[in-house]
Design an enzyme around this catalytic site. Structure first.
Site, PDB file in Angstrom:
ATOM      1  N   ILE A 131      -8.038 -91.251  20.764  1.00 44.24           N
ATOM      2  CA  ILE A 131      -8.238 -90.863  19.361  1.00 44.24           C
ATOM      3  C   ILE A 131      -7.254 -89.738  19.073  1.00 44.24           C
ATOM      4  O   ILE A 131      -7.430 -88.611  19.577  1.00 44.24           O
ATOM      5  CB  ILE A 131      -9.697 -90.409  19.132  1.00 44.24           C
ATOM      6  CG1 ILE A 131     -10.669 -91.540  19.527  1.00 44.24           C
ATOM      7  CG2 ILE A 131      -9.896 -90.013  17.668  1.00 44.24           C
ATOM      8  CD1 ILE A 131     -12.126 -91.124  19.584  1.00 44.24           C
ATOM      9  N   CYS A 147      -8.025 -88.565  24.979  1.00 47.48           N
ATOM     10  CA  CYS A 147      -7.655 -89.795  25.687  1.00 47.48           C
ATOM     11  C   CYS A 147      -8.864 -90.723  25.843  1.00 47.48           C
ATOM     12  O   CYS A 147     -10.020 -90.289  25.785  1.00 47.48           O
ATOM     13  CB  CYS A 147      -7.123 -89.478  27.080  1.00 47.48           C
ATOM     14  SG  CYS A 147      -5.562 -88.600  27.087  1.00 47.48           S
ATOM     15  N   GLU A 173     -10.054 -92.157  28.473  1.00 45.94           N
ATOM     16  CA  GLU A 173     -10.915 -91.854  29.630  1.00 45.94           C
ATOM     17  C   GLU A 173     -11.967 -90.818  29.255  1.00 45.94           C
ATOM     18  O   GLU A 173     -13.158 -90.953  29.545  1.00 45.94           O
ATOM     19  CB  GLU A 173     -10.090 -91.298  30.798  1.00 45.94           C
ATOM     20  CG  GLU A 173      -9.096 -92.263  31.384  1.00 45.94           C
ATOM     21  CD  GLU A 173      -7.723 -92.181  30.726  1.00 45.94           C
ATOM     22  OE1 GLU A 173      -7.640 -92.044  29.492  1.00 45.94           O
ATOM     23  OE2 GLU A 173      -6.721 -92.281  31.461  1.00 45.94           O
TER      24      GLU A 173
HETATM   25  N1  THU Z   1      -3.465 -91.821  26.697  1.00 48.17           N
HETATM   26  C1  THU Z   1      -4.746 -92.132  27.072  1.00 48.17           C
HETATM   27  O1  THU Z   1      -5.640 -92.280  26.228  1.00 48.17           O
HETATM   28  N2  THU Z   1      -5.000 -92.284  28.395  1.00 48.17           N
HETATM   29  C2  THU Z   1      -4.052 -92.270  29.377  1.00 48.17           C
HETATM   30  O2  THU Z   1      -4.375 -92.452  30.542  1.00 48.17           O
HETATM   31  C3  THU Z   1      -2.659 -92.020  29.020  1.00 48.17           C
HETATM   32  C4  THU Z   1      -2.408 -91.566  27.638  1.00 48.17           C
HETATM   33  C5  THU Z   1      -3.165 -91.732  25.257  1.00 48.17           C
HETATM   34  C6  THU Z   1      -2.869 -90.366  24.709  1.00 48.17           C
HETATM   35  C7  THU Z   1      -2.032 -90.715  23.494  1.00 48.17           C
HETATM   36  O3  THU Z   1      -2.898 -91.028  22.423  1.00 48.17           O
HETATM   37  C8  THU Z   1      -1.294 -91.974  23.880  1.00 48.17           C
HETATM   38  O4  THU Z   1      -2.008 -92.518  24.984  1.00 48.17           O
HETATM   39  C9  THU Z   1       0.156 -91.775  24.253  1.00 48.17           C
HETATM   40  O5  THU Z   1       0.293 -90.866  25.265  1.00 48.17           O
END
Ligand code: THU
Length: 126
Positions: free
Chosen positions: A43, A53, A55
């Site tokens: 988000i 993120c 996770e």
């Molecule tokens: N992102 C995640 O949600 N999890 C990960 O393990 C890697 C990165 C997201 C953060 C951001 O919104 C996008 O991916 C680009 O980095």
């Protein structure tokens, strides 16, 4: 629940990502010890640092519903040729709640399970 099934749930969850800035969709699915699964997505925010993120969204949903014991978390990002590896802040959040759990990642359609301790071997654990 197999690792493949958990990854499938994470991949489906990815569709709900709010990522207008990076356009990089990420989905996560966390398997609780009682068998329940919570999903999460990334988000984003116009002040990039406020982004959450996938996770952490999944972990926080589960923890806020009273769950404390977790088996594994699967992470699915838009890239297919490499793992979508949890960032440092997410590693810290995973360390807090499931230091003995597993992280399931996928590359070129091949699913791999990592013991969390392999990913953050010197994490601070009481
Ligand atoms: N992102 C995640 O949600 N999890 C990960 O393990 C890697 C990165 C997201 C953060 C951001 O919104 C996008 O991916 C680009 O980095």
């Amino acid at each position: 629940m197999t690792d493949e099934e958990l990854m499938k749930i994470a991949t489906k969850a990815k569709e709900g990502a709010y990522c207008p800035y990076s356009n990089f969709h990420v989905g996560a699915a966390i398997l609780c010890k009682d068998g329940k699964v919570y999903t999460g997505v990334n988000i984003e925010n116009s002040s990039y640092g406020a982004t959450n993120c996938a996770e952490r969204t999944a972990i926080f949903k589960a923890v806020s519903e009273g769950k404390r014991e977790f088996e594994a978390i699967a992470v699915a990002g838009d890239q297919i040729d490499d793992y979508t590896f949890p960032c440092g802040i997410c590693l810290q959040a995973i360390n807090e709640f499931m230091p003995k759990g597993r992280v399931i990642l996928s590359r070129n359609g091949e699913i791999r399970s990592f013991d969390f301790a392999e990913l953050l071997p010197f994490g601070f654990r009481l």
